[in-house]
Design an enzyme around this catalytic site. Structure first.
Site, PDB file in Angstrom:
ATOM      1  N   HIS A  53       0.466  12.598  -2.005  1.00 37.05           N
ATOM      2  CA  HIS A  53       0.583  11.246  -2.549  1.00 37.05           C
ATOM      3  C   HIS A  53      -0.767  10.620  -2.817  1.00 37.05           C
ATOM      4  O   HIS A  53      -0.877   9.645  -3.554  1.00 37.05           O
ATOM      5  CB  HIS A  53       1.362  10.361  -1.570  1.00 37.05           C
ATOM      6  CG  HIS A  53       0.565   9.955  -0.368  1.00 37.05           C
ATOM      7  ND1 HIS A  53       0.224  10.849   0.631  1.00 37.05           N
ATOM      8  CD2 HIS A  53       0.029   8.757  -0.001  1.00 37.05           C
ATOM      9  CE1 HIS A  53      -0.470  10.212   1.549  1.00 37.05           C
ATOM     10  NE2 HIS A  53      -0.604   8.958   1.199  1.00 37.05           N
ATOM     11  N   ASP A  54      -1.816  11.189  -2.220  1.00 39.22           N
ATOM     12  CA  ASP A  54      -3.142  10.582  -2.267  1.00 39.22           C
ATOM     13  C   ASP A  54      -3.988  11.221  -3.358  1.00 39.22           C
ATOM     14  O   ASP A  54      -3.541  12.068  -4.118  1.00 39.22           O
ATOM     15  CB  ASP A  54      -3.819  10.720  -0.904  1.00 39.22           C
ATOM     16  CG  ASP A  54      -4.367   9.399  -0.397  1.00 39.22           C
ATOM     17  OD1 ASP A  54      -4.703   8.544  -1.232  1.00 39.22           O
ATOM     18  OD2 ASP A  54      -4.447   9.216   0.825  1.00 39.22           O
ATOM     19  N   ARG A 104       4.178  11.913  11.484  1.00 45.13           N
ATOM     20  CA  ARG A 104       2.854  11.893  10.847  1.00 45.13           C
ATOM     21  C   ARG A 104       2.162  10.602  11.245  1.00 45.13           C
ATOM     22  O   ARG A 104       2.615   9.507  10.913  1.00 45.13           O
ATOM     23  CB  ARG A 104       3.005  11.968   9.328  1.00 45.13           C
ATOM     24  CG  ARG A 104       1.702  11.837   8.541  1.00 45.13           C
ATOM     25  CD  ARG A 104       2.037  11.745   7.054  1.00 45.13           C
ATOM     26  NE  ARG A 104       0.880  11.563   6.211  1.00 45.13           N
ATOM     27  CZ  ARG A 104       0.313  10.399   5.928  1.00 45.13           C
ATOM     28  NH1 ARG A 104       0.777   9.275   6.477  1.00 45.13           N
ATOM     29  NH2 ARG A 104      -0.722  10.330   5.109  1.00 45.13           N
ATOM     30  N   ARG A 144      -3.296   6.180  -8.304  1.00 43.08           N
ATOM     31  CA  ARG A 144      -2.555   7.229  -7.602  1.00 43.08           C
ATOM     32  C   ARG A 144      -1.068   7.213  -7.937  1.00 43.08           C
ATOM     33  O   ARG A 144      -0.382   8.235  -7.755  1.00 43.08           O
ATOM     34  CB  ARG A 144      -2.760   7.097  -6.087  1.00 43.08           C
ATOM     35  CG  ARG A 144      -4.175   7.375  -5.639  1.00 43.08           C
ATOM     36  CD  ARG A 144      -4.365   7.063  -4.164  1.00 43.08           C
ATOM     37  NE  ARG A 144      -4.101   5.658  -3.878  1.00 43.08           N
ATOM     38  CZ  ARG A 144      -4.140   5.127  -2.656  1.00 43.08           C
ATOM     39  NH1 ARG A 144      -4.422   5.890  -1.620  1.00 43.08           N
ATOM     40  NH2 ARG A 144      -3.901   3.843  -2.473  1.00 43.08           N
ATOM     41  N   ASP A 149      -0.603   8.099  10.826  1.00 42.00           N
ATOM     42  CA  ASP A 149      -1.449   7.738   9.687  1.00 42.00           C
ATOM     43  C   ASP A 149      -2.778   7.138  10.133  1.00 42.00           C
ATOM     44  O   ASP A 149      -2.830   6.308  11.031  1.00 42.00           O
ATOM     45  CB  ASP A 149      -0.700   6.733   8.806  1.00 42.00           C
ATOM     46  CG  ASP A 149      -1.481   6.372   7.555  1.00 42.00           C
ATOM     47  OD1 ASP A 149      -1.627   7.243   6.686  1.00 42.00           O
ATOM     48  OD2 ASP A 149      -1.957   5.224   7.470  1.00 42.00           O
ATOM     49  N   HIS A 155      -3.006   0.174  11.636  1.00 41.02           N
ATOM     50  CA  HIS A 155      -2.989  -1.209  11.170  1.00 41.02           C
ATOM     51  C   HIS A 155      -1.563  -1.693  10.937  1.00 41.02           C
ATOM     52  O   HIS A 155      -0.619  -0.902  10.912  1.00 41.02           O
ATOM     53  CB  HIS A 155      -3.806  -1.364   9.876  1.00 41.02           C
ATOM     54  CG  HIS A 155      -3.516  -0.288   8.860  1.00 41.02           C
ATOM     55  ND1 HIS A 155      -4.359   0.772   8.648  1.00 41.02           N
ATOM     56  CD2 HIS A 155      -2.463  -0.087   8.025  1.00 41.02           C
ATOM     57  CE1 HIS A 155      -3.848   1.566   7.709  1.00 41.02           C
ATOM     58  NE2 HIS A 155      -2.701   1.068   7.322  1.00 41.02           N
ATOM     59  N   GLU A 165      -3.116  12.654  10.351  1.00 42.82           N
ATOM     60  CA  GLU A 165      -3.529  12.332   8.984  1.00 42.82           C
ATOM     61  C   GLU A 165      -4.975  11.864   9.065  1.00 42.82           C
ATOM     62  O   GLU A 165      -5.258  10.683   9.230  1.00 42.82           O
ATOM     63  CB  GLU A 165      -2.617  11.260   8.381  1.00 42.82           C
ATOM     64  CG  GLU A 165      -2.795  11.072   6.877  1.00 42.82           C
ATOM     65  CD  GLU A 165      -3.904  10.107   6.499  1.00 42.82           C
ATOM     66  OE1 GLU A 165      -4.561  10.308   5.462  1.00 42.82           O
ATOM     67  OE2 GLU A 165      -4.116   9.142   7.256  1.00 42.82           O
ATOM     68  N   GLN A 218      -4.030  -5.517   5.245  1.00 39.34           N
ATOM     69  CA  GLN A 218      -3.777  -4.584   6.351  1.00 39.34           C
ATOM     70  C   GLN A 218      -4.768  -4.873   7.477  1.00 39.34           C
ATOM     71  O   GLN A 218      -5.967  -4.617   7.343  1.00 39.34           O
ATOM     72  CB  GLN A 218      -3.917  -3.133   5.865  1.00 39.34           C
ATOM     73  CG  GLN A 218      -2.781  -2.698   4.951  1.00 39.34           C
ATOM     74  CD  GLN A 218      -3.070  -1.398   4.233  1.00 39.34           C
ATOM     75  OE1 GLN A 218      -4.048  -1.281   3.506  1.00 39.34           O
ATOM     76  NE2 GLN A 218      -2.222  -0.398   4.432  1.00 39.34           N
ATOM     77  N   ASP A 224       0.840  -1.206   0.000  1.00 37.59           N
ATOM     78  CA  ASP A 224       0.000   0.000   0.000  1.00 37.59           C
ATOM     79  C   ASP A 224       0.876   1.258   0.000  1.00 37.59           C
ATOM     80  O   ASP A 224       0.656   2.198   0.767  1.00 37.59           O
ATOM     81  CB  ASP A 224      -0.947   0.008   1.197  1.00 37.59           C
ATOM     82  CG  ASP A 224      -1.969   1.161   1.122  1.00 37.59           C
ATOM     83  OD1 ASP A 224      -2.303   1.601   0.007  1.00 37.59           O
ATOM     84  OD2 ASP A 224      -2.417   1.635   2.196  1.00 37.59           O
TER      85      ASP A 224
END
Length: 657
Positions: A395-396, A282, A520, A284, A184, A326, A252, A141
């Site tokens: 990045h998303d 960061r 992406r 997540d 996760h 995030e 995940q 991912d």
């Protein structure tokens, strides 16, 4: 009474700890622990006080804090004290960030070390190195399916390389940002492997069920994050013979924070990376930390309590380390991730301003600022000691999570307007120069998001292909205008790597079987450094964008009004194509800067006689801080060219600062 109980427990723990931990000087640790323990104990008791092992677990938590403090390098502990004295240090206008995928930007950590002069040339002094922890090769991912939280991908380097990078960056006055995926793990993590092998202790680290009874109850209200590639929220694990919660991808596994052992282990990992030299961590997927049947299992109160406790614990060990939340959620929810104290951020000091990003793209497609202005009006006021990360791309994907009420206030139909935006940015709308791709299409609801490089979404691809110089000029101007907005809005601007030279869509991902199904990757490029060298060739697109952005960053750093002290006033420009706001430093009233951007393809005027400008330019000494020139005035109106912006200040007032 409750505070007495907590401190009596603390005394017992410290007495026991003194026999285990021998160190000459733990004064700062004991002082910070004493100041924060009541809050830590209260939160821990709220979440886990019903458990028989409560005292055992909070004792273990305190021991982990002591050991993390002892492991903290002396140079970082000195930095902690400096930042405690100047606790608003990160609100300064001096910071400008870049987020990057390490392999795409520099290959590995040693390569990044060699590229630090390039970042300094641009003016970047905060670098977010996207996830570099060890992940399975085929199911990572993008680095967010972690199989080992304390080691990095060998292709990136070693933990020692991380420490060396942090030291080199601090010597240059730069900040290092790293990820910790708190929601996760990969299904190949040691905890997951032990769970698969029947270890009940580690099965309790996750949400594991013998049949579909409980999962089906969850599914009644849980949304699907990746409906195209990972529908549903549970995966059958044949080796374990049980269902496991997998909200993001089948590989995940979601961590179960109702188990205090999970919190303790993940906090220990957070502190481990703080001790390796991360100035900012960061965190997540923080919106998903607590799961509850009958809800979306997002933004639950307990998730906030977990973050508060993480922050309190970090204040004991590494108070100079900041947290980024995030959480890409509605504005009314994102504001809560700063914490709900009146002033001080009790959870995360920094949060992504995804709303601003999406609203900027709406203005690009519609060529007006109606929804942009309306959405900013609805953005809740943040805490004083907290700040936004403002970005044009990341990045998303670009989500379209605008508030339906805001869309209707602009006389748009919410469904039709979102459909238009997807069509516009994927080039399906007639006349659109954008070349993005749809992402996360949900055929049940019709929802979709957008992938694509900034330059390609801004029309540069199409303009270069056509050779239309006017279209190229407009695209370059639009790219700089979008960055001009994030650099002046209030918060830390975050540039996506490659955007500084107008990098276009990278379709090479289609040749990689592990990436081809995720659109992406089209905006996660591998930088062509030969092309980057064109920034030195006068007149090239690369030079115009790089030098333009470099100038903006330099001006920002010398403009006190751009520091983030909740000192932004939205302005009604009286022209729907113009987005305008006023920035004024609270202790420097003469520092005001009027930011005004024209999102239309034709020139638009800004009337400086409007009451909203408070007589700011009554003397007529107007200056654009970017160019240093005084824009031409006609009847006290400033003409703003297509896709252009100004940072306007009173020239005389600035000379007195």
């Amino acid at each position: 009474m409750y505070e007495q109980v907590s401190h009596a427990l603390l005394n017992d723990i410290l007495d026991d700890l003194s026999h285990q931990v021998v160190r000459e000087d733990l004064r700062h640790f004991y002082t910070r622990l004493g100041a924060n323990f009541y809050a830590i104990h209260s939160l821990f008791a709220h979440l886990y006080g019903h458990r028989e092992d409560f005292k055992e677990r909070i004792t273990e938590l305190t021991e982990r804090l002591a050991r993390a403090y002892i492991a903290r390098p002396e140079s970082l502990r000195r930095l902690d004290m400096e930042r405690e004295e100047n606790h608003n240090w990160f609100l300064s206008q001096e910071w400008t960030g870049m987020a990057l995928y390490l392999d795409g930007f520099a290959g590995n950590l040693q390569g990044l070390m060699q590229r630090l002069p390039y970042l300094q040339e641009l003016g970047v002094n905060m670098v977010h190195v996207m996830p570099i922890l060890r992940c399975p090769l085929g199911a990572s991912d993008g680095g967010y399916a972690v199989s080992d939280f304390r080691d990095i991908d060998p292709r990136a380097g070693t933990v020692e390389d991380v420490r060396a990078l942090g030291e080199a960056m601090r010597a240059r006055g730069m900040l290092l940002t790293l990820d910790v995926v708190v929601n996760h793990t990969s299904n190949e993590h040691d905890w997951a492997q032990r769970a698969r092998n029947g270890d009940k202790t580690y099965q309790d680290f996750y949400y594991v069920f013998p049949n579909r009874d409980v999962p089906d109850m969850f599914e009644e209200t849980l949304p699907e994050i990746f409906p195209e590639t990972a529908p549903g929220n549970f995966t059958w694990d044949a080796d374990m013979g049980k269902w496991v919660m997998t909200v993001f991808n089948t590989y995940q596994w979601d961590l179960n924070y109702s188990n205090p052992a999970v919190f303790i282990e993940m906090l220990d990992i957070v502190l481990f990376w703080a001790n390796q030299g991360a100035d900012i961590l960061r965190l997540d997927a923080v919106a998903f930390l607590w799961k509850k049947i009958g809800t979306t299992s997002q933004n639950e109160r307990e998730a906030h309590l977990i973050l508060q406790m993480m922050k309190d614990c970090c204040q004991v060990v590494a108070p100079g380390t900041l947290f980024i939340a995030e959480a890409i959620v509605a504005p009314s929810e994102i504001i809560k991730y700063f914490g709900e104290d009146a002033v001080i951020a009790k959870e995360c000091e920094i949060a992504y301003n995804a709303t601003f990003m999406a609203l900027l793209w709406d203005a690009v497609a519609t060529k007006n600022a109606k929804l942009l202005s309306q959405g900013i009006k609805s953005l809740p006021v943040k805490l004083d000691r907290a700040t936004w990360l403002n970005y044009v791309r990341c990045h998303d994907d670009i989500g379209l999570g605008f508030d339906d009420a805001d869309i209707r206030a602009c006389d748009y139909d919410p469904y039709a307007h979102r459909r238009f935006l997807v069509d516009w940015f994927t080039g399906a709308f007639e006349g659109s120069p954008a070349r993005g791709r749809p992402f996360g299409v949900n055929h049940k609801t019709g929802d979709a998001r957008i992938a694509g490089a900034l330059a390609s979404l801004a029309g540069l691809d199409a303009a270069l292909d056509s050779g239309d110089q006017t279209a190229i000029d407009h695209s370059v101007a639009l790219i700089l205008t979008l960055h001009g907005m994030i650099l002046s809005f209030g918060g830390i601007p975050l540039i996506w790597y490659g955007d500084e030279v107008g990098t276009l869509n990278d379709c090479s991902f289609l040749d990689d079987v592990n990436k081809a199904g995720d659109a992406r990757w089209i905006h996660r490029p591998r930088i062509d450094w030969n092309r980057v060298e064109r920034r030195r060739e006068q007149g090239t697109v690369e030079q115009r964008i790089f030098d333009g952005l470099k100038r903006l960053i330099a001006v920002r750093k010398n403009t006190p009004a751009f520091a983030d002290f909740n000192n932004r006033d939205l302005i009604d420009a009286g022209n729907p194509h113009i987005f305008a706001f006023l920035r004024t430093h609270p202790s420097m009233p003469g520092s005001s800067v009027l930011v005004a951007a024209n999102f239309d393809v034709t020139p638009q005027y800004l009337d400086l006689d409007a009451p909203a400008y408070r007589g700011l330019f009554r003397g007529g000494q107007i200056q654009d801080l970017v160019s240093g020139d005084s824009p031409a005035l006609l009847n006290n109106r400033v003409v703003i060219p297509p896709y252009h912006f100004y940072w306007l200040a009173d020239q005389r007032a600035r000379s007195l600062l």
